[in-house]
Design an enzyme around this catalytic site. Structure first.
Site, PDB file in Angstrom:
ATOM      1  N   ASP A 223       0.819  -1.216   0.000  1.00 16.30           N
ATOM      2  CA  ASP A 223       0.000   0.000   0.000  1.00 16.30           C
ATOM      3  C   ASP A 223       0.852   1.265   0.000  1.00 16.30           C
ATOM      4  OD1 ASP A 223       0.840  -0.816   2.615  1.00 16.30           O
ATOM      5  OD2 ASP A 223      -0.483   0.707   3.472  1.00 16.30           O
ATOM      6  N   GLU A 224       0.226   2.343  -0.391  1.00 15.01           N
ATOM      7  CA  GLU A 224       0.740   3.708  -0.217  1.00 15.01           C
ATOM      8  C   GLU A 224       2.157   3.914  -0.745  1.00 15.01           C
ATOM      9  OE1 GLU A 224      -1.840   5.264   3.606  1.00 15.01           O
ATOM     10  OE2 GLU A 224       0.057   4.250   4.030  1.00 15.01           O
TER      11      GLU A 224
END
Length: 366
Positions: A223-224
């Site tokens: 993620d991210e």
């Protein structure tokens, strides 16, 4: 208590039970010992206390889970949570019939596992706060005894500062001095997916840690990752051109597919946060849906997209318990969206998972 068989704790086992309370006694019938434990949890919830003492009202309950994945994620990277705190939460999970403990073990603020083949990870990137392999095995057994699966997460290629504090040569920004982060946020340090040594490192790590966990699923985060250090690295940009990878999403998919093959060698199935879902990602990956209106998406949008595209999926959007919303807010979230799905698509929604992120959470407040 009448139990037909002892279950190996894995996804899809029979967790049903029948509980009968009459004037002459209490009976629990279950296909497995896990189902019987759920029956005992329900019995505890039925205890009545008054001036006369303790009693149960006559009742017959036939119960089985609606979803096979009923999870709680605990983040021990941002703030370390001692073994006794983890076990206390596992006890609470068993009481309310949750059955997956998702253990977020690495992030920018720390790497929390003893590794004998790569000792620099916990020696340089844990502040001395980590779980020994004996403690991990103990927690996995403790959870298993309560019918709870343990799914580890090692977050890559972003959220990788702790990895790079120990092994800076694997970073996408060369000649940078990495040190573990002391605050919350999204940071730029990212593993270099064009460096073969990155995959040798992860193979070594996964080969050692995978056997500590009996469950088939292994969470790789994903993620991210904004790819800032990828954009700034001319060698990575050249690699992308040579391999016809048109953007950072495709580069991350290249990385994830390499990881999936490494994990498969050790008998594990890959899962990751919803960013791993790209056109080339194999359908065997389990998609963990988390983003919502704050990221310009409708709650559960990625969940629907995942099942429509043939992936199995679980929902965490709406279950972020570190946000201090009311119990009602969380309770009214349903992993099954109010959209038309075929029976086959609906089966791909495995359930939901509450997330206890620990940027602002300590053993005192968790």
């Amino acid at each position: 208590i009448y139990v037909e068989s002892e279950a190996s704790v894995m996804m899809g086992i029979d967790e049903s039970y029948t509980l009968t309370v009459t004037a002459t006694g209490i009976e629990i019938h279950a296909a497995t010992d896990v189902g019987a434990m759920h029956g005992l949890s329900t019995l505890l919830q039925l205890i009545k206390v008054d001036n006369e003492g303790y009693s149960f009202t006559g009742v017959e309950i036939k119960d089985e889970p609606r979803f096979v994945w009923r999870g709680l994620m605990m983040d021990v990277a941002r703030h370390f949570l001692p073994v006794e705190v983890v076990k206390r939460n596992i006890d609470a999970m068993a009481l309310v019939k949750l059955n997956v403990f998702h253990w977020h073990l690495s992030d920018d603020q720390g790497f929390r596992v003893e590794t004998k083949t790569l000792p620099e990870l916990y020696e340089k990137a844990s502040d001395g706060l980590y779980y020994t392999q004996a403690e991990i095995k103990d927690i996995v057994k403790y959870a298993d005894d309560r019918g709870i699966r343990v799914v580890p997460e090692f977050d890559v290629p972003g959220h990788g500062t702790s990895f790079l504090t120990a092994f800076p040569e694997l970073g996408s920004k060369k000649d940078m001095e990495y040190s573990i982060e002391r605050y919350a946020g999204i940071f730029d340090p990212t593993l270099d997916p064009t460096n073969e040594k990155t995959y040798e490192f992860l193979d070594t790590l996964f080969k050692e840690v995978a056997p500590l966990f009996t469950d088939v699923y292994f969470h790789i985060g994903g993620d991210e990752n904004e790819g800032k250090h990828w954009d700034e690295n001319p060698e990575i940009q050249q690699f992308m051109k040579e391999h016809e990878l048109k953007d950072n999403h495709e580069l991350q998919t290249y990385f994830n597919i390499r990881l999936e093959k490494i994990l498969a060698k050790y008998g594990k199935s890959l899962m990751g946060w919803e960013e791993i879902m790209t056109p080339n990602m194999p359908k065997s990956a389990l998609i963990h849906s988390w983003r919502g209106v704050n990221e310009g998406m409708e709650p559960g949008e990625s969940l629907i997209k995942a099942v429509k595209n043939g992936y199995q999926t679980i929902l965490s959007n709406g279950y972020y318990i570190d946000l201090l919303l009311s119990a009602e807010d969380h309770y009214l979230v349903d992993p099954m969206p109010e959209v038309d799905l075929t029976d086959e698509e609906a089966k791909r929604i495995l359930g939901g998972e509450a997330t206890m992120w620990a940027e602002l959470v300590t053993p005192l407040t968790v």
